[in-house]
Each structure stands twice: as structure tokens, then as C-alpha cells.
Design an enzyme around this catalytic site. Structure first.
Site, PDB file in Angstrom:
ATOM      1  CG  ASP A  43       4.825  16.150  40.010  1.00 13.62           C
ATOM      2  OD1 ASP A  43       6.054  16.036  39.854  1.00 13.62           O
ATOM      3  OD2 ASP A  43       4.281  17.221  40.353  1.00 13.62           O
ATOM      4  CB  CYS A 103      -0.520  17.814  43.763  1.00 20.18           C
ATOM      5  SG  CYS A 103      -1.304  16.901  42.404  1.00 20.18           S
TER       6      CYS A 103
HETATM    7 CO    CO Z   1       0.383  15.869  41.327  1.00 19.60          CO
END
Ligand code: CO
Length: 211
Positions: A43, A103
Site C-alpha cells: 500500500d 488494507c
Molecule cells: Co494493505
């Protein structure tokens, strides 16, 4: 060129490289000697060096979707290769597995990806699926299921890490410690899992310097 902002950033880096050249020269000449391996999510909002203040040479980074460690028997060996290199060749003292709120990889576990369209995502997320199953089985309230899955996913990676003989051996001999962290995008805070109390506690509480 990708974007003007990256080029501007590079120009600034070149200035830093020149002003801090002794540091960069040392890293180039003496090689890397990081004490910490970082296993985090790909990310773009969870930047290990940004949230820890680590300098070049301090963190051996491994980032993938949903900070997953495939078990040693898995056919997916990129993560295992990085782990073996960090533990056996670099001799890191710590492995930090850092999950994060919001997430996308964990959110995707709530749906079944189409293996014809995204076969690699489908296979990869199968590795994280036990986290959702465990979170569901825990009986946690529906509104807490997402966060519980994120936390459980971090802890499952402890077991997966220990399937690598070098990790298990390092823990046994006391030369290697595994840490479970959780970064909260909404507050910019990091909590660490404490196995004794089974609680997630702010890491700043244990470091006067960080407070
Ligand atoms: Co993530």
C-alpha cells in the site's frame, strides 16, 4: 518520465546525496548491515521509512499485498528468499510484520476474486484467507470483523515465519525476535502486539524518545 513530482523529488535527493555523501559513500563501500527486516503491505500510504524515520541501510524491506508470508512449503518463493537472505546472510536481529487499517488486500477477502481475470491476486489472497476464517470464527461483531481480520493476518504471519528453519532457529537461539505491528492510517499511530497480554499497545509507550 513518470511524473514531474518524481523528478523534482529526485533533484532534491541529489542535493541530499551530495550534502550527506559520507553516509552514502559508506553504505556503498561497506555494504548493508540492517538490523531489522520489515514485512509490510505494498500500500502506497504505508511507507516504512516515513513512519519509522529509518534511514537508508536500516530496514531490509519486503512489501507485498496484505503483508503475507507464504509458508516455507509454498510455491511462492519470493518472500521466502528475502527472509532467508535477511536472516542468514544479513543477520537481522528483528523481523517486523506490519499490517495496517484500510488494507485493500484484507478487504478483498470478503469477496471471491475471479481467477480468470486476476489469477495471481486470487492465488495470493488464498494465503491470507485463513485470517478471515479465524476472525469469523472468533465471534467478533460484524463492524469489528475487518479490523479483527487485519490483526489476525499479522499474527498468522508469525506462524508462517516459523516454518522457515532459519527463523525458528534464530528465535530458539535468541538472536532473532518477531514483532507484530499495526499502523493506523487515520491516526498515524503504530501499535505492537504483546503475546503475554494479547493486547495491541502503542509502541511509543515503550520508548521515551518516541513520546
Ligand atoms: Co494493505
Amino acid at each position: 518520465m513518470p511524473t514531474p513530482s518524481l523528478i523534482d523529488g529526485y533533484r532534491k535527493f541529489r542535493e541530499k546525496y551530495k550534502s550527506d555523501h559520507e553516509v552514502f559513500d559508506r553504505l556503498a563501500d561497506e555494504g548493508q548491515d540492517p538490523k531489522v527486516m520489515w514485512i509490510g503491505c505494498s500500500d502506497s500510504r504505508v511507507v516504512p521509512e516515513l513512519i519509522t524515520g529509518a534511514e537508508p541501510g536500516e530496514l531490509f524491506d519486503l512489501r507485498n499485498i496484505a503483508n503475507v508470508v507464504p509458508p516455507a512449503t509454498s510455491a511462492a518463493c519470493a518472500t521466502g528468499a528475502a527472509i532467508e537472505y535477511a536472516v542468514i546472510h544479513l543477520g537481522v536481529d528483528h523481523i517486523v510484520v506490519c499490517g495496517h487499517t484500510e488494507c485493500g488486500g484484507i478487504a478483498a477477502l470478503a469477496a471471491e476474486p475471479d481467477p480468470d481475470v486476476q489469477p495471481h491476486i486470487t492465488s495470493w489472497l488464498d494465503l491470507a484467507r485463513p485470517a478471515r476464517e479465524q476472525a469469523l470464527a472468533s465471534g467478533v461483531a460484524e463492524e469489528d470483523l475487518y479490523l479483527e481480520t487485519i490483526k489476525t493476518n499479522v499474527l498468522i504471519q508469525f506462524d508462517n515465519l516459523r516454518t522457515y528453519p532459519c527463523v525458528a532457529g534464530g528465535e530458539r537461539s535468541g538472536t532473532l525476535t518477531i514483532h507484530g505491528w499495526l499502523y493506523d492510517l487515520h491516526t498515524g499511530t503504530i501499535k505492537a502486539y504483546h503475546p503475554e497480554s494479547k493486547e495491541w499497545v502503542s509502541i511509543a509507550r515503550h520508548s521515551r524518545r518516541a513520546e
